[in-house]
Design a protein around this motif. Sequence first.
Motif, PDB file in Angstrom:
ATOM      1  N   GLU A 226       0.867  -1.175   0.000  1.00  0.00           N
ATOM      2  CA  GLU A 226       0.000   0.000   0.000  1.00  0.00           C
ATOM      3  C   GLU A 226       0.899   1.218   0.000  1.00  0.00           C
ATOM      4  OE1 GLU A 226      -3.801  -0.641   2.509  1.00  0.00           O
ATOM      5  OE2 GLU A 226      -2.610   0.887   3.542  1.00  0.00           O
ATOM      6  N   ASN A 227       0.575   2.229  -0.805  1.00  0.00           N
ATOM      7  CA  ASN A 227       1.363   3.462  -0.744  1.00  0.00           C
ATOM      8  C   ASN A 227       0.729   4.435   0.241  1.00  0.00           C
ATOM      9  OD1 ASN A 227      -0.752   4.690  -2.048  1.00  0.00           O
ATOM     10  ND2 ASN A 227       0.254   4.781  -4.049  1.00  0.00           N
ATOM     11  N   ALA A 228       1.333   5.629   0.377  1.00  0.00           N
ATOM     12  CA  ALA A 228       0.872   6.591   1.388  1.00  0.00           C
ATOM     13  C   ALA A 228      -0.580   7.012   1.141  1.00  0.00           C
ATOM     14  CB  ALA A 228       1.796   7.801   1.399  1.00  0.00           C
ATOM     15  N   GLU A 229      -1.035   6.897  -0.118  1.00  0.00           N
ATOM     16  CA  GLU A 229      -2.427   7.273  -0.448  1.00  0.00           C
ATOM     17  C   GLU A 229      -3.396   6.114  -0.208  1.00  0.00           C
ATOM     18  OE1 GLU A 229       0.191   8.261  -2.772  1.00  0.00           O
ATOM     19  OE2 GLU A 229       0.062  10.022  -1.466  1.00  0.00           O
ATOM     20  N   GLY A 230      -2.859   4.991   0.238  1.00  0.00           N
ATOM     21  CA  GLY A 230      -3.725   3.838   0.519  1.00  0.00           C
ATOM     22  C   GLY A 230      -4.029   3.005  -0.720  1.00  0.00           C
ATOM     23  N   GLU A 231      -3.330   3.312  -1.840  1.00  0.00           N
ATOM     24  CA  GLU A 231      -3.562   2.514  -3.053  1.00  0.00           C
ATOM     25  C   GLU A 231      -2.775   1.210  -2.955  1.00  0.00           C
ATOM     26  OE1 GLU A 231      -3.877   6.463  -5.919  1.00  0.00           O
ATOM     27  OE2 GLU A 231      -1.934   5.509  -5.532  1.00  0.00           O
ATOM     28  N   PRO A 251       5.143   5.421   5.275  1.00  0.00           N
ATOM     29  CA  PRO A 251       3.726   5.074   5.385  1.00  0.00           C
ATOM     30  C   PRO A 251       3.505   3.913   6.356  1.00  0.00           C
ATOM     31  CG  PRO A 251       4.555   4.460   3.205  1.00  0.00           C
ATOM     32  CD  PRO A 251       5.653   5.206   3.910  1.00  0.00           C
TER      33      PRO A 251
END
Length: 251
Positions: A226-231, A251
């Motif tokens: 998961e990246n910092a944007e939650g993707e 993250p």
Amino acid sequence: MLGTPHIQLETVASTNSEAKDRIRAHAAEGTVITARHQTAGRGRLDRQWLDDPDQSLLASYILYPERDAEDWGGLPLLSGLAVKRAIDRFLTRDVRLKWPNDVLIDGKKLCGILVESGRMGDTAYVILGIGINVRQRAFPGGLRTEPTSMYLESGVPFETGDILAALSGELTMLYEQWQRDGNAAVIPSWKTATDMLPSSIRLEQGDEIRMLRAVDVSPSGALVVENAEGEREEIFAGDVSVVPTERKDLP
Ligand code: BTN
């Protein structure tokens, strides 16, 4: 039974390369090639795997899986789990797994696994190449991950043949379950043997380095991040290091 027949060699370039030659000559499933020393041992991502004679278990198992290739992503995990279970028979230390197939004690690398697959004519094959540090008393400096050996963790100079027998037994059990039930037979147990779900990770793929959060392993054996944007994204290859949690910038 994986581990039978056992082809025992003195010195080879790489037991994985030797296994490939044996596949060309129609070696039976389960055949394991071992050597006391490799002159051109190979690691993941085209790296070298160096050894001093008689210090490691250097083994390559030949498989002709019946399952579809889409399930083969579970085989590195299966191999790591089998190594952990084999080592657990000899050591009381806590052996942990890191995706895709590192076997660690206290974050130090005890074993490397190189899974290679392909086709020769109509035959689809997989080679499980396993290098376990058994008797080393010291290692050269400058290695990517700090190494350890079964000797350094216990003070006992184990026989590589005993480790091979335990490993062949564990691999046989897991491989039979995997042939029957697929990755579902392996992934839940693998998850209980890792400290990296969830964790902040540094993912290196070629020249690209990304800081992500590892959250799961997918049914195909990929690492779900998961990246910092939650993707979310599934990762199939690369180098992963777990980043200590006190790094609040990640993250
Ligand atoms: C890694 O951690 O990069 C994987 C290392 C795999 C090493 C083993 S030793 C036996 C087999 N033969 C090889 O040439 N490589 C694997």
